[in-house]
Design a protein around this motif. Structure first.
Motif, PDB file in Angstrom:
ATOM      1  N   VAL A  30       0.846  -1.197   0.000  1.00  0.00           N
ATOM      2  CA  VAL A  30       0.000   0.000   0.000  1.00  0.00           C
ATOM      3  C   VAL A  30       0.880   1.245   0.000  1.00  0.00           C
ATOM      4  O   VAL A  30       2.067   1.182   0.310  1.00  0.00           O
ATOM      5  CB  VAL A  30      -0.936   0.026   1.239  1.00  0.00           C
ATOM      6  N   TRP A  31       0.280   2.372  -0.340  1.00  0.00           N
ATOM      7  CA  TRP A  31       0.957   3.651  -0.158  1.00  0.00           C
ATOM      8  C   TRP A  31       1.026   3.918   1.338  1.00  0.00           C
ATOM      9  O   TRP A  31       0.033   3.777   2.051  1.00  0.00           O
ATOM     10  CB  TRP A  31       0.216   4.782  -0.858  1.00  0.00           C
ATOM     11  N   LYS A  32       2.171   4.312   1.838  1.00  0.00           N
ATOM     12  CA  LYS A  32       2.392   4.488   3.263  1.00  0.00           C
ATOM     13  C   LYS A  32       1.550   5.617   3.862  1.00  0.00           C
ATOM     14  O   LYS A  32       1.043   5.490   4.976  1.00  0.00           O
ATOM     15  CB  LYS A  32       3.885   4.766   3.514  1.00  0.00           C
ATOM     16  N   ASP A  33       1.395   6.704   3.147  1.00  0.00           N
ATOM     17  CA  ASP A  33       0.852   7.922   3.736  1.00  0.00           C
ATOM     18  C   ASP A  33      -0.640   8.146   3.572  1.00  0.00           C
ATOM     19  O   ASP A  33      -1.132   9.232   3.878  1.00  0.00           O
ATOM     20  CB  ASP A  33       1.601   9.140   3.188  1.00  0.00           C
ATOM     21  N   GLY A  34      -1.399   7.143   3.109  1.00  0.00           N
ATOM     22  CA  GLY A  34      -2.830   7.363   2.985  1.00  0.00           C
ATOM     23  C   GLY A  34      -3.608   6.099   2.726  1.00  0.00           C
ATOM     24  O   GLY A  34      -3.077   5.147   2.141  1.00  0.00           O
ATOM     25  N   GLN A  35      -4.853   6.105   3.194  1.00  0.00           N
ATOM     26  CA  GLN A  35      -5.762   4.993   2.933  1.00  0.00           C
ATOM     27  C   GLN A  35      -7.186   5.522   2.967  1.00  0.00           C
ATOM     28  O   GLN A  35      -7.564   6.214   3.897  1.00  0.00           O
ATOM     29  CB  GLN A  35      -5.604   3.881   3.962  1.00  0.00           C
ATOM     30  N   ALA A  36      -7.961   5.176   1.947  1.00  0.00           N
ATOM     31  CA  ALA A  36      -9.350   5.633   1.858  1.00  0.00           C
ATOM     32  C   ALA A  36     -10.309   4.500   2.182  1.00  0.00           C
ATOM     33  O   ALA A  36      -9.966   3.324   2.082  1.00  0.00           O
ATOM     34  CB  ALA A  36      -9.647   6.169   0.457  1.00  0.00           C
ATOM     35  N   ILE A  37     -11.514   4.902   2.583  1.00  0.00           N
ATOM     36  CA  ILE A  37     -12.612   3.956   2.759  1.00  0.00           C
ATOM     37  C   ILE A  37     -13.796   4.446   1.939  1.00  0.00           C
ATOM     38  O   ILE A  37     -13.922   5.635   1.656  1.00  0.00           O
ATOM     39  CB  ILE A  37     -13.005   3.756   4.243  1.00  0.00           C
ATOM     40  N   ASN A  38     -14.639   3.484   1.529  1.00  0.00           N
ATOM     41  CA  ASN A  38     -15.800   3.778   0.685  1.00  0.00           C
ATOM     42  C   ASN A  38     -17.042   3.140   1.286  1.00  0.00           C
ATOM     43  O   ASN A  38     -16.959   2.077   1.897  1.00  0.00           O
ATOM     44  CB  ASN A  38     -15.639   3.203  -0.721  1.00  0.00           C
ATOM     45  N   PRO A  39     -18.210   3.752   1.014  1.00  0.00           N
ATOM     46  CA  PRO A  39     -19.458   3.083   1.413  1.00  0.00           C
ATOM     47  C   PRO A  39     -19.638   1.789   0.613  1.00  0.00           C
ATOM     48  O   PRO A  39     -18.976   1.590  -0.410  1.00  0.00           O
ATOM     49  CB  PRO A  39     -20.547   4.091   1.053  1.00  0.00           C
ATOM     50  N   PRO A  40     -20.547   0.931   1.046  1.00  0.00           N
ATOM     51  CA  PRO A  40     -20.807  -0.300   0.284  1.00  0.00           C
ATOM     52  C   PRO A  40     -21.241   0.020  -1.147  1.00  0.00           C
ATOM     53  O   PRO A  40     -21.778   1.096  -1.425  1.00  0.00           O
ATOM     54  CB  PRO A  40     -21.950  -0.960   1.055  1.00  0.00           C
ATOM     55  N   GLU A  41     -21.007  -0.927  -2.045  1.00  0.00           N
ATOM     56  CA  GLU A  41     -21.315  -0.757  -3.474  1.00  0.00           C
ATOM     57  C   GLU A  41     -22.725  -0.214  -3.721  1.00  0.00           C
ATOM     58  O   GLU A  41     -22.921   0.649  -4.563  1.00  0.00           O
ATOM     59  CB  GLU A  41     -21.155  -2.084  -4.225  1.00  0.00           C
ATOM     60  N   GLU A  42     -23.714  -0.728  -2.986  1.00  0.00           N
ATOM     61  CA  GLU A  42     -25.101  -0.362  -3.273  1.00  0.00           C
ATOM     62  C   GLU A  42     -25.413   1.106  -2.986  1.00  0.00           C
ATOM     63  O   GLU A  42     -26.412   1.629  -3.475  1.00  0.00           O
ATOM     64  CB  GLU A  42     -26.089  -1.277  -2.530  1.00  0.00           C
ATOM     65  N   VAL A  43     -24.573   1.798  -2.216  1.00  0.00           N
ATOM     66  CA  VAL A  43     -24.812   3.217  -1.941  1.00  0.00           C
ATOM     67  C   VAL A  43     -23.642   4.096  -2.374  1.00  0.00           C
ATOM     68  O   VAL A  43     -23.636   5.287  -2.110  1.00  0.00           O
ATOM     69  CB  VAL A  43     -25.129   3.470  -0.441  1.00  0.00           C
ATOM     70  N   ARG A  44     -22.684   3.527  -3.070  1.00  0.00           N
ATOM     71  CA  ARG A  44     -21.486   4.266  -3.456  1.00  0.00           C
ATOM     72  C   ARG A  44     -21.826   5.333  -4.483  1.00  0.00           C
ATOM     73  O   ARG A  44     -22.491   5.072  -5.472  1.00  0.00           O
ATOM     74  CB  ARG A  44     -20.443   3.301  -4.007  1.00  0.00           C
ATOM     75  N   ASP A  45     -21.349   6.548  -4.243  1.00  0.00           N
ATOM     76  CA  ASP A  45     -21.592   7.668  -5.159  1.00  0.00           C
ATOM     77  C   ASP A  45     -20.298   8.389  -5.519  1.00  0.00           C
ATOM     78  O   ASP A  45     -20.329   9.496  -6.025  1.00  0.00           O
ATOM     79  CB  ASP A  45     -22.576   8.656  -4.531  1.00  0.00           C
TER      80      ASP A  45
END
Length: 143
Positions: A59-74
């Motif tokens: 992974v990139w050391k300096d960042g990590q994102a999170i996302n809502p579940p697929e069914e509500v992802r915008d």
């Protein structure tokens, strides 16, 4: 025109924060593209010191994102990014985690078991909430 939203959160350990918040919200940690990372290092656009292995994945050391579940992802996401300093004062912005009928006492106990701290209980009319702090001290409410 409508826009998607990325909220960036400074963190001491962005990967641990992303893991914690993804579990708390029922979201997903954004998958790493290991092939892309390796190609950026190979081409000289990044170095090995810009990466790390987290839970067996490059992974990139300096960042990590999170996302809502697929069914509500915008397209919206929360990005946890490394900051040189730790949190020292109250947040000017915090999250309200709306439970949709789940028991806030049960969630409070579960969150505390995972490293959150209870700060105080608030009330307004018939509504009440708990203000908590995540493992790095960022305030949020559950209601």
């Amino acid at each position: 025109m409508s826009y998607s939203l990325q909220i960036a959160v400074d963190a001491t350990n962005p990967h641990a924060q992303a893991d914690w918040w993804a579990e708390t919200l029922g979201w997903q940690v954004e998958p790493s593209n290991e092939e892309f990372i390796r190609s950026m290092v190979k081409q000289g656009h990044a170095s090995e010191s810009d990466t790390l292995i987290h839970r067996g994945t490059l992974v990139w050391k300096d960042g990590q994102a999170i996302n809502p579940p697929e069914e509500v992802r915008d397209g919206s996401r929360i990005l946890f990014q490394t900051a040189p300093e730790s949190k020292t004062v109250k947040n000017r912005v915090h999250w309200d985690v709306r439970l949709g009928g789940d028991n806030k006492d049960d969630l409070r106990s579960a969150l505390e078991a995972r490293g959150a701290r209870f700060l105080w209980e608030g009330h307004q009319g018939p509504h009440s909430w708990y203000t908590m702090a995540d493992p790095e001290g960022n305030e949020f409410c559950i209601s």
